[in-house]
Design a protein around this motif. Sequence first.
Motif, PDB file in Angstrom:
ATOM      1  N   UNK A   6       0.859  -1.175   0.000  1.00 21.76           N
ATOM      2  CA  UNK A   6       0.000   0.000   0.000  1.00 21.76           C
ATOM      3  C   UNK A   6       0.899   1.230   0.000  1.00 21.76           C
ATOM      4  N   UNK A   7       0.637   2.122  -0.940  1.00 21.48           N
ATOM      5  CA  UNK A   7       1.379   3.370  -1.045  1.00 21.48           C
ATOM      6  C   UNK A   7       0.400   4.529  -0.957  1.00 21.48           C
ATOM      7  N   UNK A   8       0.742   5.502  -0.112  1.00 20.53           N
ATOM      8  CA  UNK A   8      -0.103   6.682   0.052  1.00 20.53           C
ATOM      9  C   UNK A   8       0.793   7.902   0.224  1.00 20.53           C
ATOM     10  N   UNK A   9       0.318   9.045  -0.237  1.00 18.68           N
ATOM     11  CA  UNK A   9       1.079  10.286  -0.182  1.00 18.68           C
ATOM     12  C   UNK A   9       0.789  11.035   1.110  1.00 18.68           C
ATOM     13  N   UNK A  10       1.862  11.515   1.753  1.00 21.45           N
ATOM     14  CA  UNK A  10       1.729  12.392   2.904  1.00 21.45           C
ATOM     15  C   UNK A  10       0.894  11.823   4.019  1.00 21.45           C
ATOM     16  N   UNK A  11       1.158  10.608   4.410  1.00 19.78           N
ATOM     17  CA  UNK A  11       0.307   9.960   5.403  1.00 19.78           C
ATOM     18  C   UNK A  11       1.076   9.699   6.694  1.00 19.78           C
ATOM     19  N   UNK A  12       0.351   9.557   7.767  1.00 18.60           N
ATOM     20  CA  UNK A  12       0.956   9.274   9.070  1.00 18.60           C
ATOM     21  C   UNK A  12       0.786   7.791   9.400  1.00 18.60           C
ATOM     22  N   UNK A  13       1.492   7.311  10.433  1.00 21.27           N
ATOM     23  CA  UNK A  13       1.410   5.889  10.786  1.00 21.27           C
ATOM     24  C   UNK A  13      -0.005   5.412  11.093  1.00 21.27           C
ATOM     25  N   UNK A  14      -0.842   6.234  11.694  1.00 20.70           N
ATOM     26  CA  UNK A  14      -2.210   5.820  12.019  1.00 20.70           C
ATOM     27  C   UNK A  14      -3.022   5.590  10.747  1.00 20.70           C
ATOM     28  N   UNK A  15      -2.859   6.456   9.751  1.00 14.94           N
ATOM     29  CA  UNK A  15      -3.581   6.261   8.489  1.00 14.94           C
ATOM     30  C   UNK A  15      -3.069   5.019   7.775  1.00 14.94           C
ATOM     31  N   UNK A  16      -1.757   4.832   7.753  1.00 19.22           N
ATOM     32  CA  UNK A  16      -1.210   3.631   7.121  1.00 19.22           C
ATOM     33  C   UNK A  16      -1.749   2.374   7.783  1.00 19.22           C
ATOM     34  N   UNK A  17      -1.812   2.362   9.108  1.00 19.06           N
ATOM     35  CA  UNK A  17      -2.341   1.197   9.814  1.00 19.06           C
ATOM     36  C   UNK A  17      -3.810   0.979   9.468  1.00 19.06           C
ATOM     37  N   UNK A  18      -4.590   2.055   9.412  1.00 18.98           N
ATOM     38  CA  UNK A  18      -6.015   1.937   9.066  1.00 18.98           C
ATOM     39  C   UNK A  18      -6.183   1.425   7.638  1.00 18.98           C
ATOM     40  N   UNK A  19      -5.347   1.885   6.711  1.00 15.82           N
ATOM     41  CA  UNK A  19      -5.395   1.389   5.336  1.00 15.82           C
ATOM     42  C   UNK A  19      -5.080  -0.100   5.295  1.00 15.82           C
ATOM     43  N   UNK A  20      -4.026  -0.505   5.994  1.00 20.63           N
ATOM     44  CA  UNK A  20      -3.648  -1.918   6.024  1.00 20.63           C
ATOM     45  C   UNK A  20      -4.734  -2.793   6.621  1.00 20.63           C
ATOM     46  N   UNK A  21      -5.346  -2.330   7.695  1.00 19.29           N
ATOM     47  CA  UNK A  21      -6.398  -3.124   8.327  1.00 19.29           C
ATOM     48  C   UNK A  21      -7.635  -3.193   7.444  1.00 19.29           C
TER      49      UNK A  21
END
Length: 138
Positions: A6-21
Motif C-alpha cells: 500500500x502506497x499513500x502520499x503524505x500519510x501518518x502511521x495511524x492512516x497507514x495502519x487503518x489502510x492496512x487493516x
Amino acid sequence: MPFVRIDALGTDPARLDALGQAVQDALVETLGVPPEDRFQVLTGHDGVTGTLRAGDYLGIRRDDSVVFVAITLRAGRDAARKRAVYRRIAELVHERTGTEPRNVFVTLTENGDADWSFGYGLAQYAPAGGGPAGALSG
C-alpha cells in the motif's frame, strides 16, 4: 496468503495502519483469507523523496489522497469475487480513513504455488517431490 503493498502520499502511521487493516478485513470478508495471513508493506510518501502520480484515466479524477493497493495472491478467484474485493476495499478505506472511493486504486496479480517462499528458502506450497502443502488461502 496475499502479499499486499500500500502506497499513500503524505500519510501518518495511524492512516497507514487503518489502510492496512481495511485491506486485510476486505480480503478476509470477500476472499476467505485467514485473518492471521497478513503480509503487508505500508509506505507513506512525503512528496519530496518519494511521491505518487495518478492521472484521470477513465474519467476518474484523483487527488493527493490517492492510495495504491497492490495485491499478489495465488490464482483461482473468479471476476465476481475480484469485483467484491475491490468494492469492499474502497468501502472500508473510505469508512476508516475518509479517503474517497475514487482515490482507491487496486490491482491484483495472481501466481502459482511455486511462486511463494515463506522462509527457509523453501517453496512451502510446492515442496520438492510432492503436491502443494497448505490450504488455498492466498
